[in-house]
Write a protein that holds these residues in place. Structure first.
Motif, PDB file in Angstrom:
ATOM      1  N   LEU A  47       0.803  -1.224   0.000  1.00 15.34           N
ATOM      2  CA  LEU A  47       0.000   0.000   0.000  1.00 15.34           C
ATOM      3  C   LEU A  47       0.834   1.272   0.000  1.00 15.34           C
ATOM      4  O   LEU A  47       0.445   2.274  -0.611  1.00 15.34           O
ATOM      5  CB  LEU A  47      -0.927  -0.003   1.221  1.00 15.34           C
ATOM      6  N   ALA A  48       1.981   1.258   0.639  1.00 16.35           N
ATOM      7  CA  ALA A  48       2.747   2.481   0.888  1.00 16.35           C
ATOM      8  C   ALA A  48       2.988   3.317  -0.369  1.00 16.35           C
ATOM      9  O   ALA A  48       2.859   4.544  -0.331  1.00 16.35           O
ATOM     10  CB  ALA A  48       4.070   2.129   1.563  1.00 16.35           C
ATOM     11  N   ALA A  49       3.318   2.690  -1.472  1.00 15.03           N
ATOM     12  CA  ALA A  49       3.670   3.432  -2.687  1.00 15.03           C
ATOM     13  C   ALA A  49       2.450   3.933  -3.460  1.00 15.03           C
ATOM     14  O   ALA A  49       2.601   4.711  -4.399  1.00 15.03           O
ATOM     15  CB  ALA A  49       4.509   2.546  -3.597  1.00 15.03           C
ATOM     16  N   LEU A  50       1.250   3.521  -3.080  1.00 15.24           N
ATOM     17  CA  LEU A  50       0.072   3.825  -3.890  1.00 15.24           C
ATOM     18  C   LEU A  50      -0.583   5.163  -3.571  1.00 15.24           C
ATOM     19  O   LEU A  50      -1.173   5.785  -4.455  1.00 15.24           O
ATOM     20  CB  LEU A  50      -0.942   2.682  -3.768  1.00 15.24           C
ATOM     21  N   GLY A  51      -0.546   5.598  -2.321  1.00 13.94           N
ATOM     22  CA  GLY A  51      -1.133   6.882  -1.956  1.00 13.94           C
ATOM     23  C   GLY A  51      -2.642   6.927  -2.026  1.00 13.94           C
ATOM     24  O   GLY A  51      -3.231   7.985  -2.235  1.00 13.94           O
ATOM     25  N   TRP A  52      -3.290   5.782  -1.873  1.00 10.43           N
ATOM     26  CA  TRP A  52      -4.747   5.728  -1.956  1.00 10.43           C
ATOM     27  C   TRP A  52      -5.396   6.295  -0.694  1.00 10.43           C
ATOM     28  O   TRP A  52      -4.789   6.344   0.370  1.00 10.43           O
ATOM     29  CB  TRP A  52      -5.200   4.290  -2.179  1.00 10.43           C
ATOM     30  N   THR A  53      -6.669   6.648  -0.781  1.00 14.84           N
ATOM     31  CA  THR A  53      -7.421   7.273   0.302  1.00 14.84           C
ATOM     32  C   THR A  53      -8.058   6.220   1.212  1.00 14.84           C
ATOM     33  O   THR A  53      -8.778   5.341   0.738  1.00 14.84           O
ATOM     34  CB  THR A  53      -8.535   8.178  -0.284  1.00 14.84           C
ATOM     35  N   TYR A  54      -7.807   6.364   2.529  1.00 13.82           N
ATOM     36  CA  TYR A  54      -8.395   5.465   3.526  1.00 13.82           C
ATOM     37  C   TYR A  54      -9.883   5.757   3.663  1.00 13.82           C
ATOM     38  O   TYR A  54     -10.305   6.913   3.712  1.00 13.82           O
ATOM     39  CB  TYR A  54      -7.690   5.656   4.871  1.00 13.82           C
ATOM     40  N   GLU A  68      -8.840  -8.221  10.435  1.00 14.10           N
ATOM     41  CA  GLU A  68      -9.160  -6.812  10.223  1.00 14.10           C
ATOM     42  C   GLU A  68      -8.562  -6.358   8.896  1.00 14.10           C
ATOM     43  O   GLU A  68      -7.399  -6.637   8.609  1.00 14.10           O
ATOM     44  CB  GLU A  68      -8.589  -5.951  11.354  1.00 14.10           C
ATOM     45  N   PHE A  69      -9.355  -5.655   8.117  1.00 15.52           N
ATOM     46  CA  PHE A  69      -8.889  -5.090   6.860  1.00 15.52           C
ATOM     47  C   PHE A  69      -9.169  -3.596   6.861  1.00 15.52           C
ATOM     48  O   PHE A  69     -10.242  -3.162   7.268  1.00 15.52           O
ATOM     49  CB  PHE A  69      -9.610  -5.726   5.664  1.00 15.52           C
ATOM     50  N   ASP A  70      -8.207  -2.830   6.395  1.00 12.96           N
ATOM     51  CA  ASP A  70      -8.437  -1.416   6.134  1.00 12.96           C
ATOM     52  C   ASP A  70      -8.948  -1.326   4.700  1.00 12.96           C
ATOM     53  O   ASP A  70      -8.446  -2.005   3.809  1.00 12.96           O
ATOM     54  CB  ASP A  70      -7.137  -0.621   6.269  1.00 12.96           C
ATOM     55  N   ILE A  71      -9.943  -0.485   4.503  1.00  8.47           N
ATOM     56  CA  ILE A  71     -10.532  -0.318   3.177  1.00  8.47           C
ATOM     57  C   ILE A  71     -10.072   1.029   2.620  1.00  8.47           C
ATOM     58  O   ILE A  71     -10.209   2.059   3.283  1.00  8.47           O
ATOM     59  CB  ILE A  71     -12.079  -0.363   3.212  1.00  8.47           C
ATOM     60  N   TYR A  72      -9.506   0.972   1.422  1.00  8.18           N
ATOM     61  CA  TYR A  72      -9.029   2.168   0.733  1.00  8.18           C
ATOM     62  C   TYR A  72      -9.760   2.300  -0.593  1.00  8.18           C
ATOM     63  O   TYR A  72     -10.172   1.305  -1.175  1.00  8.18           O
ATOM     64  CB  TYR A  72      -7.524   2.060   0.444  1.00  8.18           C
ATOM     65  N   LEU A  73      -9.872   3.540  -1.053  1.00  5.57           N
ATOM     66  CA  LEU A  73     -10.382   3.770  -2.391  1.00  5.57           C
ATOM     67  C   LEU A  73      -9.184   3.690  -3.326  1.00  5.57           C
ATOM     68  O   LEU A  73      -8.260   4.493  -3.231  1.00  5.57           O
ATOM     69  CB  LEU A  73     -11.060   5.137  -2.513  1.00  5.57           C
TER      70      LEU A  73
END
Length: 120
Positions: A47-54, A68-73
């Motif tokens: 995820l780190a390199a993508l810069g997506w929105t949490y 547990e999963f974090d959901i990003y757009l």
């Protein structure tokens, strides 16, 4: 129609591109996992390199139990078409996964004897 390929252990592989927040396109092979209910899952290290929105956090039942999963757009491209989708980000995912949501508008064809794998 998107052509896929079979992995060394007959995994269903499709090339996709993850698109970073600043427009960089990262081509990768993703495993189509009919046991995964959503669109896309990646490991938190990816995820780190993508810069997506949490967006939020979600508890899901996996083959290993609750997780547990974090959901990003996230933004991705498959078969030349771009998609903005919710992406499940968790720990310990050894592969990037495409899930069953794709089957709501795409037909998956798996013909192992003919070595034919398509989505679309």
């Amino acid at each position: 129609m998107i052509l896929g390929k079979f992995g060394d252990e007959d995994e269903l592989l499709f090339e996709i591109e993850l698109i970073t927040a600043d427009g960089l396109e990262i081509p990768i092979d993703a495993v189509f996992d009919t046991g995964f209910s959503w669109w896309l899952a990646i490991d938190n290290q990816d995820l780190a390199a993508l810069g997506w929105t949490y967006l939020e956090q979600q508890t899901m039942l996996t083959a290993q139990g609750e997780a547990e999963f974090d959901i990003y757009l996230g933004e991705m491209r498959i078969g030349g078409e771009d998609f903005d989708i919710p992406v499940h980000v968790g720990q310990g995912l050894s592969e990037i996964l495409l899930g069953r949501q794709w089957l709501k508008n795409q037909k998956l064809l798996v013909d192992m004897p003919s070595k034919l794998l398509t989505l679309g």
